[in-house]
Write an enzyme that holds these catalytic residues in place. Structure first.
Site, PDB file in Angstrom:
ATOM      1  CG  HIS A  86     -61.536 -56.800 -11.118  1.00  0.00           C
ATOM      2  ND1 HIS A  86     -60.180 -56.977 -10.965  1.00  0.00           N
ATOM      3  CD2 HIS A  86     -61.764 -55.466 -10.974  1.00  0.00           C
ATOM      4  CE1 HIS A  86     -59.610 -55.805 -10.753  1.00  0.00           C
ATOM      5  NE2 HIS A  86     -60.552 -54.874 -10.757  1.00  0.00           N
ATOM      6  CG  MET A 130     -53.598 -62.414  -7.795  1.00  0.00           C
ATOM      7  SD  MET A 130     -55.127 -61.518  -8.210  1.00  0.00           S
ATOM      8  CE  MET A 130     -54.677 -59.911  -7.611  1.00  0.00           C
ATOM      9  CG  ASN A 164     -60.852 -62.380 -13.501  1.00  0.00           C
ATOM     10  OD1 ASN A 164     -60.448 -63.103 -12.586  1.00  0.00           O
ATOM     11  ND2 ASN A 164     -60.552 -61.091 -13.559  1.00  0.00           N
TER      12      ASN A 164
END
Ligand code: GAR
Length: 188
Positions: free
Chosen positions: A109, A90, A107
């Site tokens: 998400h 984060m 990443n």
């Protein structure tokens, strides 16, 4: 054998899914290091239980992002990391890490990007009245949740409980992240 680095800040369920897939040979790679920016996060214990090296740092103990990212880059270089997987990390990746590893950082998400960027994607989507949720895996660049999309998976949900969306979504995340890493490593 390819080398992965996984960055995480929290619980680490995605970290465990990836590490187990490496252990069982589903992904032909090893998790060379788990990087965590939150001393005390649950993911640290999980990595230790699995015998995976950890690098835990407290950003407040450094002069700035460039200082801790310089140390991270040295650590990644020394372990010849092929792919960096952010799994609930984060923190925005800064230019020091991007300069060294852009094109090798992905990443996950919990939304169908470009909708609902940021740290509260599921809560924001529920508040918006969304009926189709999803998971995105994307390349990391300087924009928050902004890099080119690699994979997405959608699921319908008509309720209004963010915890339930998280539960459904996480199961999908674990599968999609393993499949995507596997595919990316084959292409390299
Ligand atoms: C995951 O749901 C991931 O999508 C999210 O953090 C969670 C980490 O869970 N990431 C973001 O929101 C990034 N913007 P985990 O620690 O159990 O893997």
């Amino acid at each position: 054998m390819k080398n992965l680095a996984i960055f995480a800040s929290g619980t680490g369920t995605n970290f465990v899914a990836i590490a187990k897939a490496c252990e069982s040979g589903v992904i032909q790679a090893r998790v060379a290091v788990m990087v965590c920016d939150k001393p005390g996060a649950a993911v640290i214990g999980r990595a230790k239980e699995m015998g995976i090296e950890t690098f835990v740092f407290n950003p407040r103990e450094y002069a700035g992002k460039a200082a801790y990212e310089t140390e991270i880059v040295q650590l990644l270089d020394a372990r010849k990391i092929d792919l960096v997987c952010l799994a609930g990390y984060m923190r925005i990746v800064g230019e020091t890490l991007l300069r060294a590893y852009e094109g090798k950082i992905i990443n996950i998400h919990p939304s169908l990007l470009p909708a609902f960027k940021g740290a509260h994607a599921v809560e924001d989507a529920v508040a918006y009245g969304v009926k189709v949720y999803g998971i995105t895996i994307h390349w990391v660049n300087a924009d928050l949740d902004g890099g080119r999309i690699i994979a997405q998976r959608a699921f319908p949900y008509e309720g209004s409980d963010p915890a339930e969306v998280h539960r459904i979504g996480q199961k999908i995340e674990h599968e999609l992240y393993v499949e995507t890493i596997k595919k990316l490593l084959c292409e390299r």
